[in-house]
Design a protein around this motif. Structure first.
Motif, short mmCIF file in Angstrom:
data_model
loop_
_atom_site.label_atom_id
_atom_site.label_comp_id
_atom_site.label_asym_id
_atom_site.label_seq_id
_atom_site.Cartn_x
_atom_site.Cartn_y
_atom_site.Cartn_z
N ALA A 192 1.22 -0.59 0.32
CA ALA A 192 0.22 0.38 -0.05
C ALA A 192 1.12 1.02 0.09
CB ALA A 192 -0.70 -0.16 1.66
N ARG A 193 0.93 2.06 -0.83
CA ARG A 193 1.08 3.79 -0.83
C ARG A 193 0.39 4.81 -0.62
NH1 ARG A 193 1.56 6.99 -4.68
NH2 ARG A 193 0.61 5.26 -6.67
N VAL A 194 0.61 5.22 0.42
CA VAL A 194 -0.74 6.50 1.14
C VAL A 194 -0.44 7.73 0.11
CG1 VAL A 194 -1.01 8.20 2.34
CG2 VAL A 194 -0.69 6.15 3.61
N VAL A 195 -1.09 8.08 -0.63
CA VAL A 195 -2.05 9.01 -2.11
C VAL A 195 -1.81 9.87 -1.31
CG1 VAL A 195 -2.62 9.77 -3.72
CG2 VAL A 195 -2.53 7.47 -3.73
N ARG A 196 -2.76 10.90 -0.31
CA ARG A 196 -2.43 11.35 0.67
C ARG A 196 -2.89 11.57 1.13
NH1 ARG A 196 -5.84 13.76 -3.88
NH2 ARG A 196 -7.55 13.81 -3.73
N PHE A 197 -3.55 12.47 2.34
CA PHE A 197 -4.50 12.37 3.71
C PHE A 197 -5.52 13.45 3.21
CE2 PHE A 197 -1.05 10.40 5.62
CZ PHE A 197 -0.86 9.37 6.47
N LEU A 198 -6.59 13.30 3.16
CA LEU A 198 -7.92 13.80 2.91
C LEU A 198 -8.74 15.17 4.03
CD1 LEU A 198 -9.22 11.62 0.96
CD2 LEU A 198 -8.55 13.57 0.06
N ALA A 199 -8.18 14.27 4.95
CA ALA A 199 -8.51 14.50 6.59
C ALA A 199 -8.35 14.44 7.50
CB ALA A 199 -10.37 14.86 6.71
N PRO A 200 -8.04 14.78 8.83
CA PRO A 200 -8.11 16.05 8.97
C PRO A 200 -6.79 16.25 8.40
CG PRO A 200 -7.84 15.42 10.66
CD PRO A 200 -7.81 13.89 10.14
N ASP A 201 -6.08 18.09 9.41
CA ASP A 201 -5.16 18.25 8.31
C ASP A 201 -4.32 17.33 9.85
OD1 ASP A 201 -5.57 19.35 5.93
OD2 ASP A 201 -5.71 21.50 8.03
N LEU A 202 -3.31 17.36 9.28
CA LEU A 202 -1.60 16.20 9.95
C LEU A 202 -0.20 17.39 10.67
CD1 LEU A 202 -2.56 12.53 8.80
CD2 LEU A 202 -3.35 13.67 11.16
N THR A 203 -0.15 17.04 11.68
CA THR A 203 0.99 17.33 11.86
C THR A 203 2.65 16.83 10.93
OG1 THR A 203 2.23 16.00 13.33
CG2 THR A 203 0.72 18.39 13.94
N PRO A 204 3.19 17.24 10.51
CA PRO A 204 4.10 15.77 9.17
C PRO A 204 4.34 14.70 10.66
CG PRO A 204 4.48 18.29 9.60
CD PRO A 204 3.69 18.34 10.27
N ALA A 205 4.95 14.84 11.78
CA ALA A 205 5.02 13.98 12.19
C ALA A 205 4.09 13.21 12.58
CB ALA A 205 5.21 14.16 13.69
N GLN A 206 2.80 13.12 12.49
CA GLN A 206 1.49 12.44 12.58
C GLN A 206 1.19 11.36 11.30
OE1 GLN A 206 -0.68 15.34 13.67
NE2 GLN A 206 -1.28 14.80 15.96
N ALA A 207 1.74 12.39 10.43
CA ALA A 207 1.18 11.75 8.73
C ALA A 207 2.59 10.71 8.49
CB ALA A 207 1.64 12.89 8.26
N ASP A 208 4.05 11.47 8.93
CA ASP A 208 4.90 9.72 9.18
C ASP A 208 4.21 8.49 9.51
OD1 ASP A 208 5.85 11.46 7.50
OD2 ASP A 208 7.44 12.14 8.96
N ASP A 209 4.16 8.96 10.81
CA ASP A 209 3.13 7.80 11.55
C ASP A 209 2.68 6.55 11.00
OD1 ASP A 209 5.69 8.48 13.48
OD2 ASP A 209 4.17 9.46 15.10
N LEU A 210 1.85 7.32 10.56
CA LEU A 210 0.48 6.88 10.14
C LEU A 210 0.98 6.17 8.42
CD1 LEU A 210 -2.75 9.53 10.73
CD2 LEU A 210 -2.25 6.76 12.10
N ARG A 211 1.55 6.72 8.13
CA ARG A 211 2.31 6.75 7.12
C ARG A 211 3.12 4.90 6.69
NH1 ARG A 211 3.30 11.04 5.09
NH2 ARG A 211 2.12 11.11 3.03
N ARG A 212 3.86 5.22 7.93
CA ARG A 212 5.04 3.51 7.69
C ARG A 212 3.63 2.43 9.14
NH1 ARG A 212 8.35 7.70 9.81
NH2 ARG A 212 8.11 8.05 12.70
N ALA A 213 2.67 3.01 9.30
CA ALA A 213 2.03 2.53 10.35
C ALA A 213 1.28 1.02 8.99
CB ALA A 213 1.12 2.69 11.11
N MET A 214 1.00 2.13 7.76
CA MET A 214 -0.49 1.61 6.60
C MET A 214 0.13 1.13 5.90
SD MET A 214 -2.88 4.41 6.05
CE MET A 214 -2.99 5.99 7.53
#
Length: 118
Positions: free
Chosen positions: A67-89
């Motif tokens: 799986a590749r995260v294309v983009r987070f649509l909602a909510p606005d995340l901090t870069p650290a939050q987005a990176d953590d979730l991207r790695r988990a996914m």
């Protein structure tokens, strides 16, 4: 009244999105990828730790099942939050299409509180 109107609009939009996905599947176009239940539990716990109620993500599933995260649509995340979730996914198992093709779509993850020991 405004809250009711906003809820009605959101409900209608969700219904339209569901109808579009079902029609797309029937026509043989790309189906939305689906994470396995353990992934939903893991990401739900991560959201609870970060006090985030839900995350809507556009995900592309490659033919090899990654799986590749294309983009987070909602909510606005901090870069650290987005990176953590991207790695988990990226570490989750995803259900691939039966024909082995790539798929893409929106996936919603919802906050899950850990169960309390009795």
């Amino acid at each position: 009244m405004r809250l009711f109107l906003a809820a009605a609009i959101a409900f209608a939009m969700a219904g339209c999105a569901s109808a579009r996905t079902a029609a797309g599947d029937a026509q043989g176009t790309l189906a939305a990828p689906e994470p396995e239940p353990g992934c939903r539990t893991l990401l739900g716990a991560m959201l609870a730790q970060r006090s985030i109620d839900q995350v809507v993500v556009t995900v592309a599933l490659e033919p090899d099942g990654r799986a590749r995260v294309v983009r987070f649509l909602a909510p606005d995340l901090t870069p650290a939050q987005a990176d953590d979730l991207r790695r988990a996914m990226g570490g989750c198992a995803w259900d691939a299409r039966p024909d082995g093709g790539a798929s893409a779509g929106e996936v919603t993850f919802v906050r899950r509180e850990p169960r309390q020991a009795r």
